[in-house]
Design a protein around this motif. Structure first.
Motif, PDB file in Angstrom:
ATOM      1  N   PRO A  10      35.229  11.688 -14.930  1.00 29.01           N
ATOM      2  CA  PRO A  10      34.801  11.462 -16.304  1.00 29.01           C
ATOM      3  C   PRO A  10      33.449  12.130 -16.530  1.00 29.01           C
ATOM      4  O   PRO A  10      32.822  12.618 -15.584  1.00 29.01           O
ATOM      5  N   ALA A  20      37.481  12.791 -20.539  1.00 30.68           N
ATOM      6  CA  ALA A  20      37.541  11.359 -20.215  1.00 30.68           C
ATOM      7  C   ALA A  20      38.018  11.149 -18.786  1.00 30.68           C
ATOM      8  O   ALA A  20      37.539  10.252 -18.076  1.00 30.68           O
ATOM      9  N   THR A  76      34.776   7.633 -25.133  1.00 30.89           N
ATOM     10  CA  THR A  76      34.354   7.165 -23.803  1.00 30.89           C
ATOM     11  C   THR A  76      33.086   7.850 -23.299  1.00 30.89           C
ATOM     12  O   THR A  76      32.660   7.604 -22.182  1.00 30.89           O
ATOM     13  N   PRO A 121      40.291   8.830 -26.267  1.00 28.17           N
ATOM     14  CA  PRO A 121      39.445   9.237 -25.132  1.00 28.17           C
ATOM     15  C   PRO A 121      38.075   9.752 -25.565  1.00 28.17           C
ATOM     16  O   PRO A 121      37.101   9.654 -24.803  1.00 28.17           O
TER      17      PRO A 121
END
Length: 451
Positions: free
Chosen positions: A145, A142, A44, A41
């Motif tokens: 987000p 993540a 991202t 994650p």
């Protein structure tokens, strides 16, 4: 709502069953393994990664505020917390929601047992509190987000669990001797560990460093093909002047000059932190080629807060708290008390954890203190207030001993209220700072002293 709070508190309880934050082993691979099972994650969003000895959290909070002023969705991961663990993970400038903590943990938990079993089979210890908290932050950010995560190292750099993320920008606050038992007994050795957050092709920005630390950072940046800029050479805090509630600063950045900007924080060191934050943001947005627009800069700086750092807790008498917990932080605090406030005498409520350099903290703060009220943070790691009092007496200071902060604070406030131009500073530990903030709220110190 209550259910969410209970779920979140249950997560914290589960984390506390793990080896604590002082249990540090050079092993980021374990964290990386868990993140791999969760599809990484931390890849991202963009990352601004901070390390250093002092000023990390304040600088991180300023960077986050400046990025949010640009309209970006932000995450902020810092440690430790003052009152509640959700402060460590901020989303868009606010502590993470309890439901988000619990939901992120639900995603992580099935894989924790897998990694723990692998570690056990390899003869290694299970995942720790901080390793799991780092993964929790990465997953929650993540899920949010976010666009950018402002990420503070837990300890050191190269083998810290946060270094499983790759910083687009690596930020170095001043490097000094701290955690020498784990990071090394010279500034050069400590700088080597901290330089591990510099990634290939990153932008590096640094506060002014000792020649030994600067040499290490320059060498590692060159090895990684990273750009590097130092305060005092490539950018600078040009001027700072006292202002109501803080200071006005003029900064020469990498991409622009910013004159007479208002920063609502006390202390010369906060002006330097702000200069570092500005160039970190310049480096992330526009590759240090585009100046930050005036109204965005003003909004970002004015939105900067630094809880537990020169924070006003009470009036009549004035009570200020600062988390200064090592000699470098204590020296910055002493300078701020001298330069940013107009009092004749300070009463110092001092409580220190046993693994900190209490003698160095006393040496830095005693010249500023008329009377020391020695106490102990509410921690099993706290130093004995009698030992603290002995250090003060040997250094020629006046001191009294108070086992609990509530007693020490009451005595100090009474002392300050008994004469003109006196004030109280509470310092020595992040744990003590958190206690002081809670006590000040419960007893309403901003209503003044009531004998």
């Amino acid at each position: 709502m209550t259910d969410d709070r209970e779920r979140s508190d249950a997560v914290y309880s589960a984390l506390l069953e793990r080896a604590g934050e002082r249990w540090v082993q050079p092993r980021k691979e374990r964290t990386a393994r868990l993140l791999e099972l969760l599809d990484d994650p931390q890849r991202t969003y963009r990352v601004v990664h901070l390390t250093g000895t002092n000023g990390k959290t304040s600088t991180a909070r300023m960077i986050e505020s400046l990025l949010r002023a640009h309209g970006l969705r932000t995450g902020l991961f810092t440690s430790p917390h003052l009152l509640r663990f959700t402060e460590r993970i901020m989303i868009d400038g606010a502590p993470i929601a309890d439901a988000a903590v619990a939901d992120a943990w639900d995603e992580i938990e099935p894989f924790v047992g897998i990694v723990d079993a692998e570690l056990e089979a390899a003869g290694d210890a299970p995942l720790t509190f901080f390793e799991l908290l780092t993964v929790l932050a990465f997953v929650a950010c993540a899920d949010a987000p976010i666009d950018v995560l402002v990420l503070e190292v837990g300890m050191g750099g190269s083998w810290d669990s946060t270094n499983t993320a790759d910083g687009d920008v690596a930020v170095f606050t001043p490097i000094d001797l701290d955690h020498a038992d784990r990071l090394g007994d010279t500034i050069a050795k400590i700088a080597e560990v901290k330089a591990g957050i510099i990634k290939d092709g990153a932008a590096v920005v640094s506060a002014r460093q000792t020649p030994e630390a600067e040499a290490v950072l320059r060498r590692v940046a060159a090895e990684r093909g990273a750009t590097i800029a130092f305060e005092g050479q490539d950018f600078a805090l040009v001027e700072q002047r006292l202002a109501v509630g803080g200071q006005q600063i003029t900064v020469r950045g990498l991409a622009g000059q910013y004159a007479e900007e208002y920063l609502p924080l006390y202390g010369a060191h906060q002006g330097f932190n702000a200069a570092l934050a500005i160039v970190a943001v310049e480096s992330l947005i526009g590759g240090a080629q585009r100046a930050i627009v005036g109204d965005i800069l003003a909004e970002g700086l004015q939105g900067a807060t630094s809880p537990g750092r020169l924070q006003l807790l009470g009036i009549a008498p004035t009570v200020v708290v600062d988390a200064a917990h090592n000699p470098l932080g204590a020296r910055a605090l002493a300078e701020a008390l001298r330069d940013s406030f107009d009092f004749d005498e300070w009463g110092l409520v001092l409580g220190v954890l046993g693994d900190k350099d209490a003698a160095g903290i006393v040496e830095a703060l005693l010249p500023s203190a008329e009377h020391v009220f020695a106490t102990a943070p509410d921690s099993e790691r706290s130093d004995d207030p009698d030992r603290l009092a002995d250090l003060v007496e040997r250094a020629g200071g006046r001191v009294s001993v108070h086992p609990a902060l509530s007693d020490a604070a009451e005595a100090a406030r009474e002392w300050a209220a008994s004469a003109e131009r006196r004030a109280v500073i509470i310092a020595g530990s992040v744990v003590l700072a958190g206690e002081a903030i809670a006590l000040a709220t419960a007893e309403d110190w901003k209503s003044g002293w009531r004998a």
